[in-house]
Design an enzyme around this catalytic site. Sequence first.
Site, PDB file in Angstrom:
ATOM      1  N   HIS A  94      12.233 -21.277 -22.291  1.00 46.42           N
ATOM      2  CA  HIS A  94      11.782 -22.567 -22.813  1.00 46.42           C
ATOM      3  C   HIS A  94      12.990 -23.482 -22.804  1.00 46.42           C
ATOM      4  O   HIS A  94      14.106 -23.054 -23.103  1.00 46.42           O
ATOM      5  CB  HIS A  94      11.219 -22.413 -24.223  1.00 46.42           C
ATOM      6  N   GLN A 144      18.849 -20.765 -31.375  1.00 46.07           N
ATOM      7  CA  GLN A 144      19.513 -20.549 -30.086  1.00 46.07           C
ATOM      8  C   GLN A 144      20.896 -21.187 -30.015  1.00 46.07           C
ATOM      9  O   GLN A 144      21.839 -20.599 -29.473  1.00 46.07           O
ATOM     10  CB  GLN A 144      18.645 -21.069 -28.938  1.00 46.07           C
TER      11      GLN A 144
END
Length: 330
Positions: A108, A86
Amino acid sequence: MAKIYYDKDADLGILKDKKIAIIGYGIQGRGQSLCLRDSGCSVIVSELAGTPNYELAKKDGFNPLPVAEACKEADIIQILTQDHVQAKVYSEGVKPNLKKGKALCFSHGFNIRFKQIRPPKNVDVFMVAPKGPGALVREMYVQGKGVPCLIAIYQDATGKAKEVGLAYAKGIGGTRAGVIETTFDEETETDLFGEQAVLCGGASELIMAGFDTLIEAGYQPEIAYFEVLHELKLITDLIQQYGISGMRRRVSNTACYGDLSRGKRIITERTRKEMKKILKEIKSGKFAREWIKENEAGRPNFNALLKAGDEHKIEQVGKQLREMMPWMKK
């Protein structure tokens, strides 16, 4: 008690004039994209060209774009790639295309909690985290139901981050079931702890320890497999549907008494102290630093541990026995 939001608390109309980019068309990305589109939202999908997920997105009627292009067009950017990539995706494609008033969304909190992603102060940052896999999110949505979600606000630059987050949750069906308010810290820390101490680390090690104990005592590995691994699903299904107390009342009295009288001899005070140590490592960032460093080094320890687990006798036995179970075959 936690604050819980439902359909009446969310206005889907807030998303009417907004474009939502879903970065990553994996199981969760696909589920959320399809639900949002069916809720009337404008959805842009980003996925790597030539991958199976890219082809699936095209089959589902999307025109997948590179990350930078998707983010340039979008007002809300939901990053649904794996945790360890990410930060790279953000720095290369997302960050250059963030403008004042846009929103970053996560399912998340790992990269925000451990500061792998540091958003500018002029964008909203929120989390909508379904407590179920993307396929279930989609299945429940199609049935007119929903999967419970968590919502957390990390940064409220526009003053409307929670309203947008709740609208997003409604778009994937979450408010039909209930959306529980939390924080990025709480979601991330409890999620990692659950994986390490109970759901994955605790459960898998307990299974293998039970298997090894029976084998070392001279019992057949096939019988050991059935008793410590195969039948676990029956118990976890009962716990999920009825709670621990409900499970105890649905197994035999012998099993229930064994649970009540022997369980604490397995999960001892020493075990609980180790759990507290694991939680401390998570909260301090020690685990996150270790995992980030492991990925940067090419995952040598990860791969060695995975290989060792694959070579355990329980895996050999299990592979053979599952061939006897037609319901487990695709």
